[in-house]
Design a protein around this motif. Structure first.
Motif, PDB file in Angstrom:
ATOM      1  N   HIS A  12      14.955  33.504  57.894  1.00 30.06           N
ATOM      2  CA  HIS A  12      14.370  32.573  56.932  1.00 30.06           C
ATOM      3  C   HIS A  12      15.408  32.135  55.898  1.00 30.06           C
ATOM      4  O   HIS A  12      15.483  30.946  55.557  1.00 30.06           O
ATOM      5  N   SER A  15      17.647  29.634  57.445  1.00 27.65           N
ATOM      6  CA  SER A  15      16.983  28.328  57.521  1.00 27.65           C
ATOM      7  C   SER A  15      17.072  27.598  56.193  1.00 27.65           C
ATOM      8  O   SER A  15      17.377  26.398  56.148  1.00 27.65           O
ATOM      9  N   CYS A  76      10.443  25.397  52.255  1.00 25.73           N
ATOM     10  CA  CYS A  76      11.048  26.573  52.883  1.00 25.73           C
ATOM     11  C   CYS A  76      11.207  27.700  51.860  1.00 25.73           C
ATOM     12  O   CYS A  76      10.925  28.867  52.170  1.00 25.73           O
ATOM     13  N   PHE A  80       9.157  31.372  51.728  1.00 23.23           N
ATOM     14  CA  PHE A  80       9.790  32.683  51.618  1.00 23.23           C
ATOM     15  C   PHE A  80       9.158  33.511  50.506  1.00 23.23           C
ATOM     16  O   PHE A  80       8.889  34.705  50.679  1.00 23.23           O
ATOM     17  N   THR A  99       2.073  31.586  55.072  1.00 25.67           N
ATOM     18  CA  THR A  99       3.528  31.438  55.180  1.00 25.67           C
ATOM     19  C   THR A  99       3.887  30.569  56.372  1.00 25.67           C
ATOM     20  O   THR A  99       4.753  29.700  56.277  1.00 25.67           O
ATOM     21  N   SER A 100       3.221  30.776  57.471  1.00 24.88           N
ATOM     22  CA  SER A 100       3.476  30.002  58.680  1.00 24.88           C
ATOM     23  C   SER A 100       3.173  28.520  58.474  1.00 24.88           C
ATOM     24  O   SER A 100       3.957  27.656  58.874  1.00 24.88           O
ATOM     25  N   GLN A 103       5.841  26.972  56.252  1.00 23.47           N
ATOM     26  CA  GLN A 103       7.113  26.864  56.978  1.00 23.47           C
ATOM     27  C   GLN A 103       7.049  25.755  58.030  1.00 23.47           C
ATOM     28  O   GLN A 103       8.018  25.021  58.222  1.00 23.47           O
ATOM     29  N   THR A 154      13.415  26.369  61.317  1.00 17.64           N
ATOM     30  CA  THR A 154      12.158  26.436  60.574  1.00 17.64           C
ATOM     31  C   THR A 154      10.968  26.454  61.521  1.00 17.64           C
ATOM     32  O   THR A 154       9.964  27.104  61.238  1.00 17.64           O
ATOM     33  N   SER A 157      10.862  29.982  62.925  1.00 23.70           N
ATOM     34  CA  SER A 157      10.427  30.864  61.848  1.00 23.70           C
ATOM     35  C   SER A 157       8.928  30.719  61.585  1.00 23.70           C
ATOM     36  O   SER A 157       8.216  31.712  61.419  1.00 23.70           O
ATOM     37  N   TYR A 161       6.060  33.700  62.043  1.00 27.10           N
ATOM     38  CA  TYR A 161       5.085  34.116  61.031  1.00 27.10           C
ATOM     39  C   TYR A 161       3.662  34.015  61.552  1.00 27.10           C
ATOM     40  O   TYR A 161       2.807  34.819  61.194  1.00 27.10           O
TER      41      TYR A 161
END
Length: 168
Positions: A12, A15, A76, A80, A99-100, A103, A154, A157, A161
């Protein structure tokens, strides 16, 4: 589990770093004796830079690229921070859905910015050479490539998540 967590955090942060470099650095379009990004045009050296102003024919489109790159970087970083908060607040077995989502929104923003720049490159560099320098003889620079790499990072990532569950 600790190794997986360390890998996700490093991924992360990588990214976010890619997004920062792609947004700020002056290498979206490069050629012999010049470099261009979404903010300015530099001729010969980095000291001789001209800000891209509203007299630029496709300034509104370029502003869309600027805005979506900034938004992707901010999203982003927010993702985090939310991940760190959720790491300590979520119950065992829950997913990092918020979070997903954030992102993946960052992923979407960087994809939009890079796609607009890819599509409108000719308008930015070949039809507007009267305003600045003859920048039609260049090629995509490394910051542009980093934007597409950041898109992939991203996306991966965000999917990690979504799949990841908090375990012991």
């Amino acid at each position: 589990m600790l190794v997986l967590l360390a890998f996700i955090i490093i991924f992360h942060i990588t990214s976010a770093a890619l997004l920062f470099v792609a947004t700020i650095d002056n290498a979206w379009w490069v050629g012999e004796g010049f470099s261009v990004d979404v903010w300015r045009v530099c001729i010969n050296t980095t000291m001789n830079c001209t800000e891209i102003s509203q007299s630029f024919e496709d300034y509104a489109t370029l502003q869309a690229v600027q805005a979506t790159m900034i938004l992707s970087t901010i999203l982003c970083c927010i993702a985090f921070l939310i991940f760190v908060l959720q790491l300590f607040r979520l119950k065992q077995g829950e997913r990092f859905v918020l979070t997903s989502i954030i992102q993946l929104m960052s992923c979407l923003c960087v994809m939009i910015a890079a796609s607009i720049y890819t599509d409108r490159r000719k308008d930015f560099h070949e039809t507007n050479r009267i305003h600045y320098s003859p920048t039609s003889g260049g090629a995509f620079g490394y910051a542009f490539v980093l934007a597409w790499v950041a898109f992939a990072f991203t996306f991966i990532s965000g999917m990690m998540y979504l799949i990841l569950r908090k375990r012991k």
